[in-house]
Scaffold this active site. Structure first.
Site, mmCIF file in Angstrom:
data_model
loop_
_atom_site.group_PDB
_atom_site.id
_atom_site.type_symbol
_atom_site.label_atom_id
_atom_site.label_comp_id
_atom_site.label_asym_id
_atom_site.label_seq_id
_atom_site.Cartn_x
_atom_site.Cartn_y
_atom_site.Cartn_z
ATOM 1 N N GLU A 261 30.272 30.655 46.813
ATOM 2 C CA GLU A 261 29.170 31.137 45.987
ATOM 3 C C GLU A 261 27.808 30.713 46.558
ATOM 4 O O GLU A 261 27.091 31.506 47.139
ATOM 5 C CB GLU A 261 29.355 30.663 44.541
ATOM 6 C CG GLU A 261 30.544 31.364 43.884
ATOM 7 C CD GLU A 261 30.676 31.100 42.407
ATOM 8 O OE1 GLU A 261 30.148 30.073 41.915
ATOM 9 O OE2 GLU A 261 31.322 31.915 41.721
HETATM 10 C C1 HEC Z 1 28.046 34.232 43.849
HETATM 11 C C2 HEC Z 1 27.963 34.601 42.475
HETATM 12 C C3 HEC Z 1 27.668 33.536 41.446
HETATM 13 C C4 HEC Z 1 26.661 32.613 41.444
HETATM 14 C C5 HEC Z 1 25.639 32.364 42.512
HETATM 15 C C6 HEC Z 1 26.766 31.925 40.175
HETATM 16 N N1 HEC Z 1 27.785 32.417 39.450
HETATM 17 FE FE1 HEC Z 1 28.275 31.908 37.560
HETATM 18 N N2 HEC Z 1 29.993 32.902 37.734
HETATM 19 C C7 HEC Z 1 30.346 33.715 38.793
HETATM 20 C C8 HEC Z 1 31.739 34.066 38.679
HETATM 21 C C9 HEC Z 1 32.519 34.960 39.632
HETATM 22 C C10 HEC Z 1 32.199 33.431 37.506
HETATM 23 C C11 HEC Z 1 33.639 33.439 36.989
HETATM 24 C C12 HEC Z 1 34.385 32.396 37.771
HETATM 25 C C13 HEC Z 1 35.663 31.951 37.129
HETATM 26 O O1 HEC Z 1 35.818 32.104 35.908
HETATM 27 O O2 HEC Z 1 36.507 31.399 37.852
HETATM 28 C C14 HEC Z 1 31.069 32.736 36.927
HETATM 29 C C15 HEC Z 1 31.097 32.042 35.725
HETATM 30 C C16 HEC Z 1 29.977 31.527 35.108
HETATM 31 C C17 HEC Z 1 29.892 31.066 33.746
HETATM 32 C C18 HEC Z 1 31.033 31.051 32.728
HETATM 33 C C19 HEC Z 1 30.904 32.168 31.744
HETATM 34 C C20 HEC Z 1 32.151 32.351 30.933
HETATM 35 O O3 HEC Z 1 32.187 33.285 30.136
HETATM 36 O O4 HEC Z 1 33.110 31.580 31.085
HETATM 37 C C21 HEC Z 1 28.615 30.627 33.526
HETATM 38 C C22 HEC Z 1 28.041 30.057 32.240
HETATM 39 C C23 HEC Z 1 27.914 30.779 34.782
HETATM 40 N N3 HEC Z 1 28.769 31.354 35.707
HETATM 41 C C24 HEC Z 1 26.617 30.358 35.039
HETATM 42 C C25 HEC Z 1 26.118 30.214 36.321
HETATM 43 C C26 HEC Z 1 24.993 29.383 36.692
HETATM 44 C C27 HEC Z 1 24.185 28.544 35.722
HETATM 45 C C28 HEC Z 1 24.815 29.520 38.023
HETATM 46 C C29 HEC Z 1 23.794 28.838 38.899
HETATM 47 C C30 HEC Z 1 23.894 27.395 38.958
HETATM 48 C C31 HEC Z 1 25.823 30.450 38.488
HETATM 49 N N4 HEC Z 1 26.609 30.815 37.440
HETATM 50 C C32 HEC Z 1 25.906 30.909 39.797
HETATM 51 C C33 HEC Z 1 29.518 34.103 39.810
HETATM 52 C C34 HEC Z 1 28.384 33.388 40.193
#
Ligand code: HEC
Ligand code: HEC
Ligand code: HEC
Length: 479
Positions: A261
């Site tokens: 990521e």
């Molecule tokens: C490259 C893409 C990417 C980036 C950059 C990213 N995310 Fe995500 N995020 C995802 C993905 C894909 C998931 C699901 C992963 C899993 O459940 O295993 C996720 C899951 C989440 C969730 C959980 C939501 C749920 O319904 O469970 C949150 C809250 C979240 N991200 C916040 C953030 C925050 C805050 C940041 C920065 C620090 C961030 N993400 C950076 C792709 C990204």
């Protein structure tokens, strides 16, 4: 064909025999004397005792903590016994587990089967005489849940985010908003939280699989699952599809140190991120103001981001207006869709203010979601809660997604493989509640789901612009 009819007859006979042989006791249910002595108004410990007796005698064979079956009769029934017990344990446990399912969901599931008289299953009542729920049983069970204080909150309006009470709160949220949009959290300084959770795209990237920092081939690396929305994520029972983060703060520590990521990989890397962030005057000043001597660390960075995410709640959808009493806020088609949504049992798992997020559920109770929703060559990388707990029984149990703003968050499912709401509804009917759905009904449910789009700071989510959400693009006076 003939063969399968015989299989069925044999299976029935076998289950019947098991009923009498295995249980040993007559299942003529709650003893007649006990039953004539109770009334639906019965209260306190008497009512609890009778309710427990009903559950024990009519439900525990499949849902109780000690539910089991004889291998012999199971073989003779072509596996029907094990399928029943397994399916029952996977969808509802008589001994609740608050780590996996909010009590509200358990209560709503019970409410649903009591209203539809779906339980015990017909194949069971046919051979266990007296195991069918009587109207009196139903009212006793319903009262039991009321008395235990269950609110049976099927739906609730989204509450607006609390106004920051102090300047300190305000500064912490502002800092979180800057960090959320800041590429310095990634190795190539290009990928921010907002890259994958764009607030102008319903808190997602609208991609099947998210694009992280480039890999060796120079192309963005792809995540294994679809990115859920950050809107209303604060209400989730746990974070991530597999629940591996307890809350928003713990979650925010994940992406920066995820090589796919944001590209970093070890806890020491926070120091490098902190050095980069410290070069930004406003960020440096805000950290000093909010965290004083604690400085810029993984802990303070994630704390500020979580504080900002707490504000990402989206009240004032058409559905909220409806729930607050404006009966004209939904179209006739949407009201029809809402009725289906309740009657089909969608509103058990997808309940509460965010319509979901408060339980983990198997995605293969009636049939497998991957078969129904993913292409044949889909390479599965995710097995739900098991990926976190390492317990085999948690395989394929996923955190239920929220359905607020779902019209803006395509493509759907952890697979990111379904493009339209109508198709997502069809898949859910097949995999989660069993059965098919007509085009007209799927369309009305989808119409109901389109009434879930709310507002951020008074602005409809679908109309938000990058300048309004990204502080680096807005004028310095914003917020
Ligand atoms: C490259 C893409 C990417 C980036 C950059 C990213 N995310 Fe995500 N995020 C995802 C993905 C894909 C998931 C699901 C992963 C899993 O459940 O295993 C996720 C899951 C989440 C969730 C959980 C939501 C749920 O319904 O469970 C949150 C809250 C979240 N991200 C916040 C953030 C925050 C805050 C940041 C920065 C620090 C961030 N993400 C950076 C792709 C990204
Ligand atoms: C023969 C086994 C069997 C018995 C007995 C049985 N169930 Fe079930 N139950 C199942 C199976 C299998 C499922 C999952 C498949 C389904 O939902 O149809 C289930 C699902 C449920 C669910 C979840 C439904 C949902 O909408 O998610 C509830 C609640 C439930 N049962 C309650 C009861 C109650 C209450 C009783 C006793 C009155 C009972 N069951 C008796 C097999 C059983
Ligand atoms: C037993 C619990 C359960 C029931 C009942 C249920 N769902 Fe779901 N729903 C889930 C889970 C779990 C997922 C995530 C599945 C996945 O991605 O693997 C989901 C995903 C969805 C999604 C996709 C959301 C997204 O952001 O990807 C929609 C839309 C949806 N459900 C609608 C419905 C409708 C409509 C019904 C009724 C026909 C329904 N659900 C019944 C558990 C349930």
């Amino acid at each position: 064909m003939k063969c399968s009819i015989w299989k069925y007859v044999l299976a029935l006979a076998a289950t019947g025999a098991v009923g009498t042989v295995m249980l040993g006791v007559s299942k003529v249910a709650v003893d007649a004397a006990q039953r004539s002595a109770v009334s639906p108004e019965l209260s306190g410990s008497d009512a609890e005792q009778v309710a427990q007796a009903i559950l024990r005698q009519k439900c525990a064979d499949c849902h109780g903590p000690e539910a089991s079956y004889s291998k012999f009769w199971n073989a003779l029934s072509f596996g029907k016994l094990s399928r029943d017990v397994d399916g029952a344990q996977r969808s509802f446990k008589m001994v609740p587990d608050s780590e996996i399912r909010s009590a509200n969901v358990d209560y709503l599931k019970m409410d649903h089967v009591l209203r539809t008289r779906r339980m015990p299953p017909a194949s069971y009542t046919m051979v266990h005489l007296g195991s069918r729920l009587t109207p009196l049983d139903v009212s006793i069970l319903r009262n039991r849940y009321k008395e235990q204080g269950a609110e049976l909150r099927r739906f609730a309006p989204i509450s607006p985010a609390a106004e920051p009470e102090t300047e300190w709160d305000r500064a912490r949220i502002r800092l979180g908003q800057l960090l959320y949009h800041n590429g310095a959290l990634s190795t190539n300084n290009q990928v921010s939280c907002a890259s994958c959770h764009d607030l102008t795209k319903g808190g997602t990237d609208n991609l099947s699989k998210s694009e992280g920092v480039p890999g060796a081939d120079g192309l963005p690396q792809l995540g294994g699952v679809n990115a859920p929305t950050t809107y209303n994520a604060a209400g989730n029972i746990r974070q991530f599809w597999d629940g591996r983060a307890a809350d928003l703060k713990e979650q925010a520590g994940g992406p920066p140190l995820n090589p796919v990521e944001m590209g970093y990989s070890k806890p020491e890397d926070w120091a490098e991120i902190a050095d980069k962030l410290a070069q930004d005057d406003e960020i440096r000043t805000l950290f000093a103001l909010v965290y004083g001597g604690d400085g810029i660390t993984g802990d303070t960075i994630t704390d500020a981001i979580a504080a900002f995410e707490q504000t990402l709640v989206t009240p004032d959808s058409a559905f909220d207006a409806y729930l607050k009493g404006n009966k004209n806020a939904l179209t006739e088609k949407q009201k029809k869709g809402m009725e289906s949504f309740v009657n089909r049992g969608c509103a058990t798992c997808h309940s509460g203010p965010a319509l979901g997020g408060i339980s983990f559920e198997y995605i293969n109770t009636h049939s497998d979601l991957r078969e129904a929703a993913a292409p044949k060559d889909y390479a599965e990388a995710a097995f739900g809660l098991r990926d976190f707990t390492k317990r085999e029984e948690d395989k394929d149990m996923f955190r239920v997604p929220v359905l607020r703003n779902v019209a803006l968050t395509a493509p759907y499912f952890h697979t990111g493989s379904v493009q339209t709401l109508e198709e997502a509804v069809r898949v859910m009917c097949k995999t989660q509640v069993g059965g098919s759905v007509s085009d007209a009904e799927a369309e009305s449910i989808a119409a109901f789901l389109r009434a879930q789009t709310g507002k951020l700071n008074g602005r409809p989510l679908q109309a938000l612009t990058p300048e309004e959400t990204n502080p680096y693009l807005s004028k310095p006076t914003a917020q």
